[in-house]
Design a protein around this motif. Sequence first.
Motif, mmCIF file in Angstrom:
data_model
loop_
_atom_site.group_PDB
_atom_site.id
_atom_site.type_symbol
_atom_site.label_atom_id
_atom_site.label_comp_id
_atom_site.label_asym_id
_atom_site.label_seq_id
_atom_site.Cartn_x
_atom_site.Cartn_y
_atom_site.Cartn_z
ATOM 1 N N SER A 112 -14.549 6.249 -22.461
ATOM 2 C CA SER A 112 -13.893 6.024 -23.752
ATOM 3 C C SER A 112 -12.380 6.002 -23.599
ATOM 4 C CB SER A 112 -14.292 7.118 -24.745
ATOM 5 O OG SER A 112 -13.839 8.376 -24.289
ATOM 6 N N ASN A 114 -15.585 -3.763 -28.111
ATOM 7 C CA ASN A 114 -16.668 -2.771 -28.077
ATOM 8 C C ASN A 114 -16.344 -1.526 -27.252
ATOM 9 O OD1 ASN A 114 -19.148 -1.979 -29.138
ATOM 10 N ND2 ASN A 114 -20.234 -2.579 -27.294
ATOM 11 N N LYS A 115 -15.074 -1.210 -27.108
ATOM 12 C CA LYS A 115 -14.701 0.023 -26.417
ATOM 13 C C LYS A 115 -14.617 1.157 -27.426
ATOM 14 C CE LYS A 115 -12.511 -2.184 -22.608
ATOM 15 N NZ LYS A 115 -11.864 -1.877 -21.387
ATOM 16 N N LYS A 116 -15.154 2.322 -27.023
ATOM 17 C CA LYS A 116 -15.110 3.497 -27.891
ATOM 18 C C LYS A 116 -13.708 4.089 -27.851
ATOM 19 C CE LYS A 116 -18.419 6.602 -27.783
ATOM 20 N NZ LYS A 116 -19.212 7.791 -27.387
ATOM 21 N N ARG A 175 -15.027 1.761 -32.747
ATOM 22 C CA ARG A 175 -15.147 0.746 -31.705
ATOM 23 C C ARG A 175 -14.104 -0.334 -31.924
ATOM 24 N NH1 ARG A 175 -18.963 1.697 -27.560
ATOM 25 N NH2 ARG A 175 -20.378 3.233 -28.391
ATOM 26 N N GLU A 221 -16.405 4.562 -37.054
ATOM 27 C CA GLU A 221 -17.835 4.880 -37.117
ATOM 28 C C GLU A 221 -18.084 6.216 -37.787
ATOM 29 O OE1 GLU A 221 -19.109 4.610 -33.037
ATOM 30 O OE2 GLU A 221 -19.391 2.442 -33.187
#
Length: 107
Positions: free
Chosen positions: A72, A31-33, A27, A14
């Motif tokens: 995160s 969808n985990k940072k 990500r 990102e």
Amino acid sequence: NLSEIGKLHLVLVEGPSKKNQAELVGRSCNNKKIIFPSKALRDNQASSSSSRAHPSRGDYVLTRVTSSSAQSLRGELLDFSTMASFYGLAQPTTEGYSPFLKGEMRS
């Protein structure tokens, strides 16, 4: 998130981390940072085999999770990647790559 430690993830970059410009954030497919230090990697797309590039927004990279928090994951940057190569979807053909699912998904 503790169960993710040691696992490989395909991450869509990102951009730079808000807290540390030397780190990147992205990500995973679930969808985990994931936050990881930026470093120059061998650029497989370049014509020179010694060419190196830093990942940037929109790149897919392979990371290994090294620690976690409630919000995160932290990881180490391993290499550039693609969805097809990560999930084993691409098989070489005479006309390039033909996607089809084989094997298990990693995460």
